[in-house]
Design an enzyme around this catalytic site. Structure first.
Site: not given
Length: 330
Positions: A60, A207-209, A211
């Protein structure tokens, strides 16, 4: 906040994915510009509200995400559980292949300890499986690092159920990290059940795809050129339209609970069991505050059933790059 266990580690039920604070090698600021001061303030606020689990990686930035996290945790390192990762060759700021040779693992560990300004890495993941190095050899090296006190727990990322079994036969694996959300369900077939059988905590990223499940991100064609999701097949054309089926269900349940769509999507994962610790990515306090609210939401059986059936299979591949796809779930 409720806590859960990752091997010997006691972590908040929701962690903080830090990738968006720096991006990945060769692709900084994946989701738009980053305000460094705000990113650091987000880490501080996470600690203040009981989130103690922070996910980073050498790739990162590369490297600058670990350094940013170290700066943010100065004076508060003892409050945090840090996960970082090895597994890539990085040259001129870009990934040029995987590498889990024992000497490389050790070199990354030592470099990460310095960048994190820490004497121990709480959770050290193999970021991607290296087909050239048997997982048994990887685990032996990591087990030695545990015995030497340089890492506290071992994690694997994006491996198959078969690889996880082989790894656990050598040394306990504390965590398996992979993409899991309402729009990425493939792990439910055998990877997540195998992790549960073996006592391995599942750490879902995205976990939110990325966004998508918030319902606030436009289709790929309308995103700026610097946004990673512009090349995400699931955000493109007819795939985007098909995947909106999940968003509609999330929004309806969110309205019924007086919650945000993000909170419902994360609460759905939390409801999968106490051995699931999602790590939504946040680089701003406002986003962090919203997603952290998921921990207080209790979904009913009807809610969970509706969410389970919202999008059994996502339209579009996980990655636009064949190289990236080939690195997953080996």
């Amino acid at each position: 906040m409720e806590t859960r266990h990752i091997g010997p580690l006691n972590v908040s039920a929701i962690g903080l994915g830090c990738m968006g604070m720096a991006g990945t090698a060769g692709q900084a600021a994946m989701y738009g510009p980053v305000d460094r001061a705000e990113a650091i303030a987000t880490v501080h606020h996470a600690l203040d509200i009981g989130i103690n689990f922070f996910d980073t990686a050498e790739v990162y930035g590369p490297f600058i995400n670990e350094e940013l996290l170290a700066e943010a945790l100065a004076g508060r390192r003892h409050e945090a559980v840090i996960a970082t990762k090895f597994g890539f060759n990085i040259a001129d700021g870009r990934v040029v292949g995987v590498n889990s040779q024992p000497t490389h693992i050790r070199a990354v560990c030592e470099a990460a300890l310095k960048r994190l300004n820490s004497d121990v890495i709480d959770l050290f993941y193999q970021h991607r499986v290296d087909p050239a190095v048997p997982i048994e050899d990887v685990m032996e090296t990591l087990a030695d690092l545990v015995r030497e006190g340089k890492i506290r727990a071992i994690g694997l990322s994006e491996c198959s159920a078969a690889t996880l079994r082989r790894a656990c036969a050598v040394h306990p694996v504390a965590a398996l990290q992979s993409e899991w959300s309402l729009w990425e369900r493939e792990v439910e077939a055998d990877i997540a059940p195998t992790a549960r059988e073996l006592g391995v905590t599942f750490v879902p990223f995205s976990p939110l795809g990325r966004g998508f499940l918030t319902g606030s991100v436009p289709r790929a064609e309308d995103l700026p050129d610097g946004d990673y999701r512009k090349n995400d097949p699931r955000y493109q054309s007819a795939n985007y339209d098909a995947n909106l089926a999940a968003v509609a269900v999330v929004q309806a349940i969110a309205a019924a609970h007086g919650a945000s769509p993000a909170q419902i999507a994360i609460a759905w994962l939390l409801a999968k069991g106490p051995d699931v610790v999602p790590i939504p990515g946040c680089k701003r306090r406002a986003t962090l505050i919203d997603t952290a609210g998921a921990a207080a939401i209790k979904l009913g059986r009807g809610d969970i059933a509706a969410l389970d059936g919202a999008l059994p299979r996502t339209a579009g591949d996980r990655y636009g790059s064949k190289v990236a796809m080939a690195m997953t779930r080996l």
